[in-house]
Design an enzyme around this catalytic site. Sequence first.
Site, PDB file in Angstrom:
ATOM      1  CG  HIS A 194      20.257  25.660 -14.537  1.00 13.76           C
ATOM      2  ND1 HIS A 194      21.831  25.369 -14.379  1.00 13.76           N
ATOM      3  CD2 HIS A 194      19.957  24.651 -15.055  1.00 13.76           C
ATOM      4  CE1 HIS A 194      21.868  24.150 -14.711  1.00 13.76           C
ATOM      5  NE2 HIS A 194      20.804  23.663 -15.210  1.00 13.76           N
ATOM      6  NE  ARG A 197      28.076  27.550 -10.780  1.00 14.15           N
ATOM      7  CZ  ARG A 197      27.975  26.316 -11.298  1.00 14.15           C
ATOM      8  NH1 ARG A 197      27.107  26.117 -12.270  1.00 14.15           N
ATOM      9  NH2 ARG A 197      28.392  25.091 -10.695  1.00 14.15           N
ATOM     10  CG  PHE A 246      30.247  24.954 -14.641  1.00 15.68           C
ATOM     11  CD1 PHE A 246      30.734  24.046 -13.975  1.00 15.68           C
ATOM     12  CD2 PHE A 246      29.494  25.100 -15.973  1.00 15.68           C
ATOM     13  CE1 PHE A 246      30.479  22.629 -14.590  1.00 15.68           C
ATOM     14  CE2 PHE A 246      29.364  23.958 -16.481  1.00 15.68           C
ATOM     15  CZ  PHE A 246      29.817  22.850 -16.081  1.00 15.68           C
ATOM     16  CD  GLN A 284      29.255  17.397 -11.813  1.00 10.17           C
ATOM     17  OE1 GLN A 284      29.206  18.712 -11.587  1.00 10.17           O
ATOM     18  NE2 GLN A 284      28.822  16.961 -13.146  1.00 10.17           N
ATOM     19  CB  THR A 295      -2.813  -3.096  -0.647  1.00  8.61           C
ATOM     20  OG1 THR A 295      -4.023  -2.871  -1.015  1.00  8.61           O
ATOM     21  CG2 THR A 295      -2.022  -3.871  -1.379  1.00  8.61           C
ATOM     22  CG  ASP A 296      -8.528  -1.878   3.122  1.00  6.65           C
ATOM     23  OD1 ASP A 296      -8.560  -0.530   2.734  1.00  6.65           O
ATOM     24  OD2 ASP A 296      -9.208  -2.423   3.966  1.00  6.65           O
ATOM     25  CE  LYS A 323      -4.449   0.995   0.435  1.00  7.25           C
ATOM     26  NZ  LYS A 323      -5.522   0.292  -0.827  1.00  7.25           N
ATOM     27  CG  ASN A 354      22.961  23.477 -11.390  1.00  8.93           C
ATOM     28  OD1 ASN A 354      22.589  24.507 -10.730  1.00  8.93           O
ATOM     29  ND2 ASN A 354      24.131  23.335 -11.995  1.00  8.93           N
TER      30      ASN A 354
END
Length: 296
Positions: free
Chosen positions: A246, A175, A158, A218, A57-58, A12, A244
């Site tokens: 941006h 940045r 970067f 990274q 599942t109940d 569930k 990322n």
Amino acid sequence: MGIVMGPNQYGKSECRIVTVDRGSSRHSIKDLNVSTSLRGDFDDTHHTGDNAKVLPTDTQKNTVYGLAKEQPVGEIEDFAMRLGRHFVDTQQPVTGARVLIDEYSWERIPVGGAGHDHSFARSSDEKRTTAVTIDGSETHVVSGLKDLVVLKSTGSEFWGYPKDRFTTLAETDDRILATAVTARWRYLDTDVDWAKSFAAIREIMLETFATTHSYALQQSLYEMGKAVLEKRSEVAEVRMSLPNKHHFLVDLERFGMENDNEVFFAADRPYGLIEGTVTRDDVDPAPAAWYSLPEF
């Protein structure tokens, strides 16, 4: 050529449960999203539709609510272990269980300089998580967090990447670096102060993100995982997924204005997705099923 049933599980998903501790006039709440999956001898239902070994599942959903009433939920790792062990111990065909829990954070609403006894506000979209796998007599815990949004307004660069005829991205030595951290760490055993460990690991990750001068997302990922492993001996490995988020510098020159890294356009998609695992070299890797569905 024979045909056989491969790895499988059923359960569930996303049982939403909120519990209120009314032991005193100062209430506390637990807000959880719980998913259960059972593994075991279920060939008959796949081959013939015989459900004699299939716990509905109940019923799994109702077990989540019932066990939360019988005993306070406590830390999500303890609750997940209690649920998983219940299914394995009470259902003969079940040889393994997997319980996933997301916990939503709430903070007391401040009134007169103090947190109110029974009124709360959602603090953020961040969630604390755990994935507990019961495999026979063994228990394995992978905890973590997700949707922890962080941003550095400087201290990130970067450049130096390959360029071809489709490259338009300009190099930068300053940045905005922003991401929504999803991190999961595997514990070496279950004798852990879960709340203390979670708080310490989260703090280590945030401090490392803030203080690492990053040349790539990274690099930030590795440093964050490395710092956790260096400072928390109970952790075997850390897996992270870092989208990322941006932020692109807006061109204001056409308006006769200089933009000195002050005005950015925040783009929600597409985005770079950085993922990786930082692990100790003296521990065995975790089976994929501890983190996700069985591999097919």
